[in-house]
Write a protein that holds these residues in place. Structure first.
Motif, PDB file in Angstrom:
ATOM      1  N   SER A 131       2.150 -59.257  -4.933  1.00 17.09           N
ATOM      2  CA  SER A 131       1.640 -60.371  -5.735  1.00 17.09           C
ATOM      3  C   SER A 131       2.698 -60.847  -6.726  1.00 17.09           C
ATOM      4  CB  SER A 131       0.396 -59.931  -6.517  1.00 17.09           C
ATOM      5  OG  SER A 131      -0.620 -59.494  -5.645  1.00 17.09           O
ATOM      6  N   SER A 132       2.811 -62.162  -6.889  1.00 18.25           N
ATOM      7  CA  SER A 132       3.851 -62.735  -7.737  1.00 18.25           C
ATOM      8  C   SER A 132       3.677 -62.390  -9.211  1.00 18.25           C
ATOM      9  CB  SER A 132       3.882 -64.257  -7.567  1.00 18.25           C
ATOM     10  OG  SER A 132       2.622 -64.825  -7.891  1.00 18.25           O
ATOM     11  N   ASP A 133       2.473 -61.959  -9.589  1.00 16.29           N
ATOM     12  CA  ASP A 133       2.248 -61.591 -10.991  1.00 16.29           C
ATOM     13  C   ASP A 133       2.390 -60.083 -11.212  1.00 16.29           C
ATOM     14  OD1 ASP A 133      -0.012 -60.814  -9.627  1.00 16.29           O
ATOM     15  OD2 ASP A 133      -1.440 -61.670 -11.053  1.00 16.29           O
ATOM     16  N   CYS A 134       3.054 -59.413 -10.283  1.00 14.56           N
ATOM     17  CA  CYS A 134       3.312 -57.965 -10.404  1.00 14.56           C
ATOM     18  C   CYS A 134       4.804 -57.693 -10.252  1.00 14.56           C
ATOM     19  CB  CYS A 134       2.554 -57.190  -9.328  1.00 14.56           C
ATOM     20  SG  CYS A 134       0.766 -57.266  -9.443  1.00 14.56           S
ATOM     21  N   ARG A 135       5.248 -56.605 -10.843  1.00 10.12           N
ATOM     22  CA  ARG A 135       6.623 -56.178 -10.656  1.00 10.12           C
ATOM     23  C   ARG A 135       6.658 -54.658 -10.571  1.00 10.12           C
ATOM     24  NH1 ARG A 135       8.203 -58.263 -16.548  1.00 10.12           N
ATOM     25  NH2 ARG A 135       6.946 -56.821 -17.773  1.00 10.12           N
ATOM     26  N   ILE A 136       7.693 -54.141  -9.959  1.00 14.12           N
ATOM     27  CA  ILE A 136       7.901 -52.695  -9.860  1.00 14.12           C
ATOM     28  C   ILE A 136       9.149 -52.334 -10.664  1.00 14.12           C
ATOM     29  CG2 ILE A 136       8.369 -50.742  -8.336  1.00 14.12           C
ATOM     30  CD1 ILE A 136       6.974 -52.266  -6.099  1.00 14.12           C
ATOM     31  N   ILE A 137       9.003 -51.394 -11.575  1.00 15.07           N
ATOM     32  CA  ILE A 137      10.142 -50.854 -12.309  1.00 15.07           C
ATOM     33  C   ILE A 137      10.326 -49.405 -11.855  1.00 15.07           C
ATOM     34  CG2 ILE A 137      11.157 -50.336 -14.543  1.00 15.07           C
ATOM     35  CD1 ILE A 137      10.765 -53.321 -14.029  1.00 15.07           C
ATOM     36  N   VAL A 138      11.474 -49.121 -11.289  1.00 15.83           N
ATOM     37  CA  VAL A 138      11.775 -47.789 -10.756  1.00 15.83           C
ATOM     38  C   VAL A 138      12.652 -47.024 -11.731  1.00 15.83           C
ATOM     39  CG1 VAL A 138      13.034 -46.532  -8.958  1.00 15.83           C
ATOM     40  CG2 VAL A 138      11.567 -48.444  -8.324  1.00 15.83           C
ATOM     41  N   TYR A 139      12.253 -45.785 -11.990  1.00 13.84           N
ATOM     42  CA  TYR A 139      13.166 -44.824 -12.609  1.00 13.84           C
ATOM     43  C   TYR A 139      13.507 -43.818 -11.529  1.00 13.84           C
ATOM     44  CZ  TYR A 139      14.991 -40.773 -15.023  1.00 13.84           C
ATOM     45  OH  TYR A 139      15.785 -39.718 -15.398  1.00 13.84           O
ATOM     46  N   ILE A 180      11.449 -41.984 -21.348  1.00 19.55           N
ATOM     47  CA  ILE A 180      11.737 -42.886 -20.226  1.00 19.55           C
ATOM     48  C   ILE A 180      10.576 -43.842 -19.992  1.00 19.55           C
ATOM     49  CG2 ILE A 180      12.059 -42.972 -17.722  1.00 19.55           C
ATOM     50  CD1 ILE A 180      13.530 -40.182 -18.107  1.00 19.55           C
ATOM     51  N   LEU A 181       9.368 -43.298 -19.913  1.00 21.27           N
ATOM     52  CA  LEU A 181       8.198 -44.140 -19.668  1.00 21.27           C
ATOM     53  C   LEU A 181       7.958 -45.111 -20.815  1.00 21.27           C
ATOM     54  CD1 LEU A 181       5.750 -41.511 -18.125  1.00 21.27           C
ATOM     55  CD2 LEU A 181       6.897 -43.376 -16.918  1.00 21.27           C
ATOM     56  N   GLN A 182       8.094 -44.641 -22.047  1.00 25.93           N
ATOM     57  CA  GLN A 182       7.861 -45.521 -23.188  1.00 25.93           C
ATOM     58  C   GLN A 182       8.894 -46.643 -23.245  1.00 25.93           C
ATOM     59  OE1 GLN A 182       5.074 -45.134 -25.491  1.00 25.93           O
ATOM     60  NE2 GLN A 182       5.732 -47.271 -25.626  1.00 25.93           N
ATOM     61  N   ASN A 183      10.115 -46.331 -22.861  1.00 23.23           N
ATOM     62  CA  ASN A 183      11.164 -47.352 -22.825  1.00 23.23           C
ATOM     63  C   ASN A 183      10.812 -48.461 -21.840  1.00 23.23           C
ATOM     64  OD1 ASN A 183      13.605 -48.690 -23.262  1.00 23.23           O
ATOM     65  ND2 ASN A 183      14.705 -47.408 -21.794  1.00 23.23           N
ATOM     66  N   ILE A 184      10.291 -48.080 -20.687  1.00 19.71           N
ATOM     67  CA  ILE A 184       9.882 -49.076 -19.684  1.00 19.71           C
ATOM     68  C   ILE A 184       8.733 -49.924 -20.222  1.00 19.71           C
ATOM     69  CG2 ILE A 184       8.839 -49.385 -17.406  1.00 19.71           C
ATOM     70  CD1 ILE A 184      10.356 -46.859 -16.515  1.00 19.71           C
ATOM     71  N   ILE A 185       7.754 -49.268 -20.832  1.00 23.33           N
ATOM     72  CA  ILE A 185       6.585 -49.981 -21.376  1.00 23.33           C
ATOM     73  C   ILE A 185       6.998 -50.962 -22.470  1.00 23.33           C
ATOM     74  CG2 ILE A 185       4.423 -49.663 -22.655  1.00 23.33           C
ATOM     75  CD1 ILE A 185       4.335 -46.842 -21.197  1.00 23.33           C
ATOM     76  N   VAL A 214       2.494 -35.855 -22.109  1.00 27.89           N
ATOM     77  CA  VAL A 214       3.355 -37.039 -21.998  1.00 27.89           C
ATOM     78  C   VAL A 214       2.509 -38.306 -22.055  1.00 27.89           C
ATOM     79  CG1 VAL A 214       4.894 -38.335 -20.467  1.00 27.89           C
ATOM     80  CG2 VAL A 214       5.158 -35.856 -20.694  1.00 27.89           C
ATOM     81  N   PHE A 215       1.468 -38.373 -21.221  1.00 27.73           N
ATOM     82  CA  PHE A 215       0.641 -39.585 -21.156  1.00 27.73           C
ATOM     83  C   PHE A 215      -0.066 -39.859 -22.480  1.00 27.73           C
ATOM     84  CE2 PHE A 215       0.037 -38.744 -16.328  1.00 27.73           C
ATOM     85  CZ  PHE A 215       1.309 -39.221 -16.083  1.00 27.73           C
ATOM     86  N   LYS A 247       2.018 -52.238 -26.392  1.00 33.43           N
ATOM     87  CA  LYS A 247       2.704 -53.101 -27.357  1.00 33.43           C
ATOM     88  C   LYS A 247       1.902 -53.271 -28.638  1.00 33.43           C
ATOM     89  CE  LYS A 247       0.780 -57.144 -25.009  1.00 33.43           C
ATOM     90  NZ  LYS A 247       1.077 -58.394 -24.269  1.00 33.43           N
ATOM     91  N   ASP A 248       0.585 -53.044 -28.557  1.00 28.48           N
ATOM     92  CA  ASP A 248      -0.275 -53.169 -29.738  1.00 28.48           C
ATOM     93  C   ASP A 248      -0.474 -51.849 -30.475  1.00 28.48           C
ATOM     94  OD1 ASP A 248      -0.731 -55.905 -29.222  1.00 28.48           O
ATOM     95  OD2 ASP A 248      -2.245 -55.378 -27.728  1.00 28.48           O
ATOM     96  N   GLY A 249       0.176 -50.787 -29.988  1.00 29.51           N
ATOM     97  CA  GLY A 249       0.070 -49.491 -30.641  1.00 29.51           C
ATOM     98  C   GLY A 249      -1.081 -48.631 -30.172  1.00 29.51           C
ATOM     99  N   ASP A 250      -1.841 -49.114 -29.182  1.00 30.49           N
ATOM    100  CA  ASP A 250      -2.942 -48.323 -28.640  1.00 30.49           C
ATOM    101  C   ASP A 250      -2.421 -47.353 -27.590  1.00 30.49           C
ATOM    102  OD1 ASP A 250      -4.767 -49.842 -30.153  1.00 30.49           O
ATOM    103  OD2 ASP A 250      -4.815 -51.392 -28.605  1.00 30.49           O
ATOM    104  N   ARG A 251      -3.197 -46.309 -27.308  1.00 32.00           N
ATOM    105  CA  ARG A 251      -2.787 -45.378 -26.260  1.00 32.00           C
ATOM    106  C   ARG A 251      -2.830 -46.077 -24.914  1.00 32.00           C
ATOM    107  NH1 ARG A 251      -6.153 -40.022 -25.695  1.00 32.00           N
ATOM    108  NH2 ARG A 251      -7.524 -41.359 -24.463  1.00 32.00           N
ATOM    109  N   LEU A 252      -1.782 -45.923 -24.150  1.00 34.81           N
ATOM    110  CA  LEU A 252      -1.704 -46.567 -22.845  1.00 34.81           C
ATOM    111  C   LEU A 252      -2.697 -45.940 -21.880  1.00 34.81           C
ATOM    112  CD1 LEU A 252       0.215 -48.677 -21.311  1.00 34.81           C
ATOM    113  CD2 LEU A 252       1.105 -46.638 -20.203  1.00 34.81           C
ATOM    114  N   HIS A 253      -3.326 -46.781 -21.067  1.00 36.40           N
ATOM    115  CA  HIS A 253      -4.257 -46.313 -20.048  1.00 36.40           C
ATOM    116  C   HIS A 253      -3.855 -46.972 -18.728  1.00 36.40           C
ATOM    117  CE1 HIS A 253      -8.125 -44.418 -19.010  1.00 36.40           C
ATOM    118  NE2 HIS A 253      -8.231 -45.400 -18.129  1.00 36.40           N
ATOM    119  N   PHE A 254      -3.468 -46.151 -17.749  1.00 37.49           N
ATOM    120  CA  PHE A 254      -3.045 -46.687 -16.461  1.00 37.49           C
ATOM    121  C   PHE A 254      -4.247 -47.161 -15.646  1.00 37.49           C
ATOM    122  CE2 PHE A 254       0.413 -43.633 -17.424  1.00 37.49           C
ATOM    123  CZ  PHE A 254       1.495 -44.503 -17.336  1.00 37.49           C
ATOM    124  N   GLU A 255      -4.055 -48.257 -14.916  1.00 35.85           N
ATOM    125  CA  GLU A 255      -5.084 -48.723 -13.981  1.00 35.85           C
ATOM    126  C   GLU A 255      -5.306 -47.667 -12.903  1.00 35.85           C
ATOM    127  OE1 GLU A 255      -6.542 -52.227 -14.290  1.00 35.85           O
ATOM    128  OE2 GLU A 255      -5.851 -51.376 -16.194  1.00 35.85           O
TER     129      GLU A 255
END
Length: 429
Positions: A65-73, A112-117, A179-180, A186-194
Motif C-alpha cells: 500500500s502506498s501509505d505504508c513503508r518498511i524500515i529495516v534494521y 534502535i527501535l526508538q530511533n526509527i520511531i 524493551v517494548f 511522538k506524543d510521549g505515549d507508550r507505543l502500541h504495535f498493530e
C-alpha cells in the motif's frame, strides 16, 4: 502581440508549471499511515538467508500500500548494521553504523527501535522480528554463553562466527517486554504495535503472548520451527498494510501458500503458524487457571500428554518434547464440560491458524530443521490449536545434571507472568 497579452500568457504559464509541481509533490508525499519495522538479527548462521529475505521484501514492496513503508534494521555477518527504507521496489540505506552492535541487548534494541520511531512518525506501527528463536526456553535475562545459543530471540554473535559458540548473546521474552514498555510515540505515549510478526521458531506460546499482551493487538507466529529461509516476503509484503483485524490471516495464508514448493521438497505440510488476539489473553488465563485447579488433588500436578501434539524437542529438554499444543493438552486432561467452557475462550483468543492434513508416516505435519519426525501423533482440526503451552514436567529437571548444566526448565518458566499468575506454585511446583 501587446505587452499586456504577453504578460498574461507568462502568468498562465507559471501557474501551469506550479500547478503540476504541486500535484507531483502531493503524489510523492502521501501521508504514511503505517510504518512496518523489520528487525533482523542475522549476525549468526542465518545471515545469508536473512539477506535474501531483505531482497524479497524489496520485490514485494512494489505491491505494498502506498501509505505504508518498511524500515529495516539489519545486523548480519561480515558487515556493520544498517537501517534502510524499502518502498516501491527500492532499498535506500538511511543509516550505516560504524561499529558492531549487540542487537539483542535490551539497551541497544530499545535505542534502535526508538530511533526509527522518532525518525519516521506515523499513525501506526507494526513489527517484524526475524532471526533465531525458541520461545520460552531461557537461562537468564540476557546471556553470553559458550555452550547454548537458542534462548528466546537472537542470537547476536560478537565474533562474527557462524557457529553456536564464541560469544553470542540472546534476549529472552521478559526482557523483550521491557524493551517494548520503554518505546514512546511522538506524543510521549507508550507505543502500541498493530501487530507483531515473529518470523522465527517456536514463538507462538501462551506464555509469550501473555508477556507481550500490553504492547500489541495481534501476534502472528509459529509454535513450531520455521525454515531457515524464513517467510516468502515477495508474496507476504503486499498484505502487510491490511487492517490489523485481517492482516494476520493473510500473513498465515501467504506464508503457507508462498512456500508450497519448499514444504513439498522437505516432506512436510508447513508450520504451525497462527494469529493470537492479545486482549483475550487475560480471560484465557482465568479460565485455564480455574480448569487446572479443578485437576489438582494436593500432590504435584503433572498433566497427561501421551501421544499429544508437540512442536519441538532438543538438548535443552534432554530430548523430551517441549511446546505441546495448548488445545490438545487441555482436551486430554479436562472433563468434557470443563473443556467446552475452556475451548470457547480459546477460540476467541487464537483466531486463525494453519491446519495441516492428518499426518502420515511419509509426511511430517511440521517443518523441522533439526530432524524431528513428528510421527507419534496425528493432527486434526478438533485436536489442534496452533499455540504452544509449557507446563512443568519432572524430566525437565535432568537438564541440571548435564555436562554443561543449565537451569531446570521447571524453574526458569517462573520468570513468565503467565506461569506465576496461573499458579503452578500452588499446584505442587
Amino acid at each position: 502581440m501587446t505587452k499586456h497579452v504577453i504578460y498574461i500568457i507568462y502568468l498562465l504559464g507559471l501557474s501551469a508549471i506550479f500547478s503540476c509541481s504541486k500535484e507531483e509533490t502531493v503524489e510523492e508525499n502521501i501521508p504514511v499511515r503505517r510504518t512496518i519495522i523489520a528487525y533482523i538479527t542475522g549476525d549468526n548462521n542465518l545471515s545469508s538467508n536473512l539477506n535474501k529475505d531483505i531482497s524479497e521484501m524489496v520485490t514485494g514492496s512494489t505491491n505494498l500500500s502506498s501509505d505504508c513503508r518498511i524500515i529495516v534494521y539489519s545486523d548480519c555477518n561480515n558487515a556493520n548494521p544498517y537501517m534502510a527504507e524499502i518502498k516501491n521496489g527500492e532499498k535506500k540505506i538511511i543509516y550505516q553504523y560504524n561499529n558492531e552492535i549487540f542487537s539483542t541487548s535490551v539497551d541497544d534494541m530499545k535505542n534502535i527501535l526508538q530511533n526509527i520511531i522518532d525518525t519516521y512518525p506515523s499513525d501506526e506501527y507494526a513489527l517484524i522480528m526475524s532471526g533465531h528463536g525458541n520461545g520460552v526456553i531461557m537461562e537468564d535475562t540476557v546471556a553470553n554463553s559458550d555452550y547454548i545459543r537458542l534462548y528466546a530471540y537472537g542470537f547476536d554473535n560478537t565474533n562474527k562466527d557462524i557457529k553456536y559458540s564464541n560469544g553470542g548473546i540472546w534476549i529472552n521474552v521478559p526482557s523483550l517486554a521491557t524493551v517494548f514498555s520503554n518505546l514512546k510515540t511522538k506524543d510521549g505515549d507508550r507505543l502500541h504495535f498493530e501487530y507483531i510478526f515473529f518470523d522465527c521458531c517456536c514463538m507462538q506460546t501462551a506464555e509469550i503472548a501473555y508477556e507481550l499482551r500490553n504492547y500489541t493487538d495481534y501476534i502472528i507466529a509459529a509454535a513450531s520451527e520455521v525454515p531457515g529461509s524464513g517467510a516468502p516476503y515477495n508474496e507476504l509484503v503486499p498484505v502487510l498494510g491490511q487492517d490489523k483485524s485481517s492482516v494476520g490471516a493473510s500473513i498465515v495464508d501467504k506464508y503457507i501458500s508462498g512456500a508450497s514448493s519448499y514444504w513439498k521438497d522437505h516432506g512436510c505440510e508447513g508450520i504451525a503458524i497462527s494469529v493470537v488476539k492479545t486482549n483475550e489473553m487475560d480471560k484465557l488465563l482465568d479460565i485455564t487457571r480455574k480448569s487446572l485447579q479443578e485437576l489438582y488433588d494436593g500432590s504435584r500436578l503433572e498433566l497427561s500428554h501421551y501421544k499429544s501434539i508437540y512442536y519441538y524437542r532438543g538438548d535443552e529438554s534432554y530430548d523430551t518434547p517441549v511446546f505441546y499444543d495448548f488445545k490438545n493438552i487441555m482436551l486430554l486432561n479436562l472433563s468434557t464440560a470443563s473443556y467446552q467452557q475452556w475451548l470457547e475462550q480459546y477460540d476467541k483468543t487464537v483466531i486463525y491458524k494453519f491446519t495441516p492434513s492428518p499426518s502420515s508416516s511419509k509426511k511430517n505435519p511440521w517443518h523441522s530443521d533439526i530432524g524431528i519426525n513428528f510421527y507419534d501423533f496425528s493432527v486434526t482440526e478438533d485436536k489442534y490449536g496452533g499455540m504452544g503451552f509449557f507446563f512443568p514436567y519432572t524430566p525437565y529437571d535432568k537438564t541440571e545434571t548435564k555436562p554443561t548444566p543449565i537451569k531446570s526448565l521447571n524453574k526458569t518458566m517462573f520468570d513468565y507472568e503467565w506461569v506465576r499468575a496461573l499458579g503452578w506454585h500452588d499446584m505442587g511446583w
